[in-house]
Design a protein around this motif. Structure first.
Motif, PDB file in Angstrom:
ATOM      1  N   TYR A 140     -15.200   5.575  -6.638  1.00 14.18           N
ATOM      2  CA  TYR A 140     -14.070   5.404  -5.720  1.00 14.18           C
ATOM      3  C   TYR A 140     -14.621   4.862  -4.407  1.00 14.18           C
ATOM      4  O   TYR A 140     -15.618   5.382  -3.902  1.00 14.18           O
ATOM      5  N   THR A 142     -13.233   3.173  -0.410  1.00 15.27           N
ATOM      6  CA  THR A 142     -12.121   2.892   0.491  1.00 15.27           C
ATOM      7  C   THR A 142     -12.351   1.529   1.126  1.00 15.27           C
ATOM      8  O   THR A 142     -13.465   1.215   1.536  1.00 15.27           O
ATOM      9  N   THR A 202      -5.805   2.463  -6.492  1.00 16.42           N
ATOM     10  CA  THR A 202      -5.292   3.800  -6.787  1.00 16.42           C
ATOM     11  C   THR A 202      -4.034   4.113  -5.978  1.00 16.42           C
ATOM     12  O   THR A 202      -3.632   3.357  -5.105  1.00 16.42           O
ATOM     13  N   SER A 203      -3.459   5.272  -6.264  1.00 14.96           N
ATOM     14  CA  SER A 203      -2.272   5.717  -5.524  1.00 14.96           C
ATOM     15  C   SER A 203      -2.636   6.286  -4.151  1.00 14.96           C
ATOM     16  O   SER A 203      -1.768   6.543  -3.336  1.00 14.96           O
ATOM     17  N   THR A 204      -3.933   6.448  -3.886  1.00 15.64           N
ATOM     18  CA  THR A 204      -4.391   6.878  -2.565  1.00 15.64           C
ATOM     19  C   THR A 204      -4.491   5.661  -1.656  1.00 15.64           C
ATOM     20  O   THR A 204      -4.999   4.620  -2.068  1.00 15.64           O
ATOM     21  N   SER A 205      -4.039   5.773  -0.452  1.00 12.84           N
ATOM     22  CA  SER A 205      -4.018   4.649   0.488  1.00 12.84           C
ATOM     23  C   SER A 205      -5.383   3.979   0.622  1.00 12.84           C
ATOM     24  O   SER A 205      -6.386   4.641   0.866  1.00 12.84           O
ATOM     25  N   ASN A 206      -5.414   2.654   0.405  1.00 13.29           N
ATOM     26  CA  ASN A 206      -6.601   1.812   0.590  1.00 13.29           C
ATOM     27  C   ASN A 206      -7.809   2.239  -0.246  1.00 13.29           C
ATOM     28  O   ASN A 206      -8.945   2.075   0.171  1.00 13.29           O
ATOM     29  N   GLN A 207      -7.561   2.747  -1.439  1.00 11.96           N
ATOM     30  CA  GLN A 207      -8.645   3.186  -2.294  1.00 11.96           C
ATOM     31  C   GLN A 207      -8.698   2.354  -3.575  1.00 11.96           C
ATOM     32  O   GLN A 207      -7.667   2.078  -4.196  1.00 11.96           O
ATOM     33  N   ARG A 244     -10.747   2.199  -7.365  1.00 15.69           N
ATOM     34  CA  ARG A 244     -11.568   2.941  -8.322  1.00 15.69           C
ATOM     35  C   ARG A 244     -11.993   1.965  -9.412  1.00 15.69           C
ATOM     36  O   ARG A 244     -11.186   1.153  -9.877  1.00 15.69           O
ATOM     37  N   GLY A 265       1.261   3.801  -2.521  1.00 18.71           N
ATOM     38  CA  GLY A 265       0.996   4.922  -3.409  1.00 18.71           C
ATOM     39  C   GLY A 265       1.183   4.613  -4.880  1.00 18.71           C
ATOM     40  O   GLY A 265       1.180   5.512  -5.711  1.00 18.71           O
ATOM     41  N   ASN A 270       0.875  -1.165   0.000  1.00 18.87           N
ATOM     42  CA  ASN A 270       0.000   0.000   0.000  1.00 18.87           C
ATOM     43  C   ASN A 270       0.918   1.223   0.000  1.00 18.87           C
ATOM     44  O   ASN A 270       1.030   1.943   0.977  1.00 18.87           O
TER      45      ASN A 270
END
Length: 158
Positions: free
Chosen positions: A60, A62, A40-45, A47, A19, A17
């Motif tokens: 999106y 989480t 995605t590059s967002t933590s724990n997301q 899409r 990024g 995880n």
């Protein structure tokens, strides 16, 4: 592949995880006509989206941990889109189009054009050439028993 309706299912996890964006796609050999499941590059997301020249289904969500295995299914059909994760329907859309006949030709562990490689673990990947019912999607993405849940999530006790 059925261009007008179907389900893409993945049971997998990210290696880290960290990024880094990672994608699994149904596509036409490019990233312009594509159904995407993206860590995605967002933590724990996560899409999911469908693009057939214009963005259609775009959600999106989480989840608790990208490095744990999750069962994810994306249903696409004209005016009937849904995202299921671990037996729960998390997103729907009742407006949108899909693809012209003959568009989808590939499944890739990237964005469809060789970028955003999927670095992760995969237990199962599946494709269904028809839009499954909610009951079928719940079953497909659920744990079959308490023992399977404990084992899959590496739980020591409940």
């Amino acid at each position: 592949f059925n261009d007008s309706e179907g389900v893409l299912m993945l049971e997998g996890s990210a290696l880290a995880n960290d990024g880094t964006g990672r994608k699994v796609t149904l596509n036409n050999g490019s990233n312009s006509q594509v159904l995407v499941l993206e860590y995605t590059s967002t933590s724990n997301q996560i899409r999911v989206f469908l693009s057939n020249g214009s963005l259609q289904f775009n959600e999106y969500i989480t989840i608790s941990d990208l490095t744990e295995f999750n069962k994810i299914a994306i249903k696409y059909k004209v005016n009937d889109f849904a995202l299921w994760v671990n037996g729960i329907e998390l997103a729907t859309d009742t407006s949108g189009t899909t693809f012209s006949s003959g568009t989808l030709t590939n499944v890739n562990f990237d964005d469809g054009s060789g970028n955003a490689d999927f670095y992760g673990k995969t237990k199962e990947i599946g494709y269904y050439d028809t839009a499954l019912t909610d009951e079928e999607l719940e079953y497909l993405t659920s744990y079959r028993s308490l023992n399977e849940l404990v084992t899959e999530l590496n739980l020591n006790e409940l």
